[in-house]
Design a protein around this motif. Structure first.
Motif, PDB file in Angstrom:
ATOM      1  N   ARG A 270       0.827  -1.204   0.000  1.00 19.51           N
ATOM      2  CA  ARG A 270       0.000   0.000   0.000  1.00 19.51           C
ATOM      3  C   ARG A 270       0.862   1.255   0.000  1.00 19.51           C
ATOM      4  N   ARG A 271       1.912   1.264   0.824  1.00 12.76           N
ATOM      5  CA  ARG A 271       2.784   2.440   0.872  1.00 12.76           C
ATOM      6  C   ARG A 271       3.556   2.593  -0.449  1.00 12.76           C
ATOM      7  N   ALA A 274       1.150   4.026  -3.013  1.00 15.30           N
ATOM      8  CA  ALA A 274       0.826   5.415  -2.683  1.00 15.30           C
ATOM      9  C   ALA A 274       1.972   6.335  -3.078  1.00 15.30           C
ATOM     10  N   TRP A 277       2.459   6.112  -7.183  1.00 12.55           N
ATOM     11  CA  TRP A 277       1.291   6.363  -8.014  1.00 12.55           C
ATOM     12  C   TRP A 277       1.446   7.537  -8.988  1.00 12.55           C
ATOM     13  N   THR A 433       3.327   8.584   5.716  1.00 13.12           N
ATOM     14  CA  THR A 433       2.017   8.751   5.075  1.00 13.12           C
ATOM     15  C   THR A 433       1.952  10.035   4.258  1.00 13.12           C
ATOM     16  N   THR A 435       3.268  12.074   1.118  1.00 12.87           N
ATOM     17  CA  THR A 435       3.943  11.872  -0.159  1.00 12.87           C
ATOM     18  C   THR A 435       4.226  13.210  -0.822  1.00 12.87           C
TER      19      THR A 435
END
Length: 453
Positions: A270-271, A274, A277, A433, A435
């Motif tokens: 997930r990280r 994220a 992306w 969390t 970015t």
């Protein structure tokens, strides 16, 4: 209005452009083609494009053209500087070896998935496309042509064509750039003035490319809109099984293989997604790994925690040679499609050869839009009809979006995994969390100081 647009996240701008582009493409398709007109008593056939389709086509092709213009200087300067930067990395030879090894491992996994899906879905036997569509005017890309093509004919990698035009051979430019980079690394102190100029040139090229990247929302609108208007659902319908198999393979690599590799190395999928992306999204709409290079490198460093000294080597190398979408999944499925369509039986040796071509020959794609070079190389190596390329050209732009997004994800994944294995990954940056907006940060970096790759 302009200030409000600047405050809108870049990802949101691209997403909005994507939705608007699809809507305009559907509208252009509903309008239909331009009717024929009578000139001097003779009927002149209408074109395949109405004014809206033509406009979307012009916008999209202009954006791609701008990316292609910047590809050549970016490849040369980025590769030279990235190799020279290895002197700043401890245990550089081991890092380079690990990077190439994981490029090969992930490519082998991807091509195996492509072959498996081809055998399961039988795309060549489940297609309604007519054999009359099998037209292709390109040249073959056999192994001998590929190997001899590695040797530059001149220092600029220039090559002529039958119509008298001159173009750059990107693969030869990569070879030249790698040789110059290694030579500069070996020369040492005497090469510093040359490397200083090259780093400055790279900073300038990145600045220009950053301006082009800012046009991505507009380019996205044109590219997506033209694809929908030009191809609609008819092409997808005739090649639906093949298109579905390709995207299924891409999805398996992106959503299963990469997350498993991350989990095995103690990293959060997930990280990773994220952080990566912005680059994956830009790769999808631009269809160019090289055009996405500055954003990929920025997110790999800032969001994924890969040291700049290593990322500046691994990401540019990956942007020119790491192609799980274009050089693994797609040519494997396409080769099986062509073989089934023309009734050619493939044996175990042929499938092993497909895997070998995909792992070793991926540099032939060279990070530019499209995978025709890699496909012709694969078909020629297997002795399959090159006319089969023409069967797939209609859906190539649609497939190229997913292929490039997968390529870019892999180009960020491998440096992250290698950095983790070697104990040089900034775990706090990876787990954060927060970015970085790559477009904004690239602009700010270029405003303050030259950004070396």
């Amino acid at each position: 209005m302009l200030s409000r647009l600047r405050r809108t996240p870049f990802a949101a701008q691209v997403l909005i452009a994507l939705v608007v582009g699809v809507g305009l493409g559907l509208l252009a398709r509903a309008i239909g083609t331009v009717p024929g007109t009578v000139v001097d008593g003779q009927l002149v056939e209408g074109t395949d494009q109405n004014w809206l389709t033509s406009t979307l086509d012009t916008i999209g092709s202009t954006f791609v053209g701008l990316l292609r213009v910047i590809v050549i200087p970016l490849i040369v300067t980025a590769i030279i500087v990235s190799i020279a930067n290895l002197k700043e990395v401890g245990n550089a030879a081991r890092l380079a070896g690990q990077t190439l090894l994981w490029f090969a491992i992930t490519a082998l996994i991807a091509v195996s998935i492509g072959i498996g899906l081809g055998l399961i879905t039988q795309p060549g036997r489940n297609s309604s496309v007519s054999e009359s569509a099998a037209t292709f005017d390109g040249s073959s890309g056999g192994w001998w042509d590929f190997l001899t093509g590695l040797v530059p004919g001149n220092i600029l990698g220039l090559e002529g064509s039958t119509d008298g035009s001159i173009s750059f051979n990107v693969l030869q430019l990569i070879v030249i750039s790698v040789a110059v980079g290694i030579a500069a690394l070996k020369v040492g102190e005497a090469a510093e003035p040359f490397l200083s100029v090259t780093r400055s040139a790279l900073a300038i090229v990145q600045k220009v490319l950053w301006w082009v990247i800012l046009l991505s929302p507009i380019g996205t609108l044109g590219l997506i809109g033209n694809a929908v208007a030009s191809y609609g659902w008819e092409s997808l319908g005739s090649l639906g099984v093949f298109v579905g198999a390709v995207y299924a393979g891409l999805a398996i690599v992106l959503l299963v293989v990469y997350p498993v590799l991350l989990k095995v190395h103690g990293l959060s999928p997930r990280r990773f997604y994220a952080g990566a992306w912005p680059a994956i999204q830009l790769g999808f709409v631009s269809r160019s790994s090289i055009g996405t290079l500055p954003v990929t490198e920025r997110v790999t460093e800032a969001n994924l925690g890969v040291p700049r000294s290593y990322a500046s080597f691994a990401v540019p190398l990956g942007a020119t040679t790491k192609m799980d979408g274009c050089a693994a999944i797609y040519p494997a499925l396409a080769a099986i499609f062509v073989a089934q369509f023309f009734g050619v039986d493939l044996g175990i040796t042929d499938y092993l050869l497909i895997a070998l071509v995909s792992v070793v020959g991926s540099a032939a794609t060279a990070g530019v839009t499209g995978a025709v070079v890699m496909l012709t190389l694969t078909l020629s190596t297997l002795g399959l009809p090159l006319a089969g390329v023409g069967l797939l050209l209609a859906v190539d732009p649609i497939l190229d979006m997913g292929r490039t997004a997968t390529n870019v994800a892999g180009q960020a994944l491998v440096p992250t995994i290698v950095a983790k294995r070697e104990g040089i990954l900034d775990q706090a940056a990876f787990d954060s969390t927060t970015t970085v907006d790559p477009v904004r940060s690239l602009g700010e970096t270029n405003e303050r100081e030259p950004a070396a790759v």
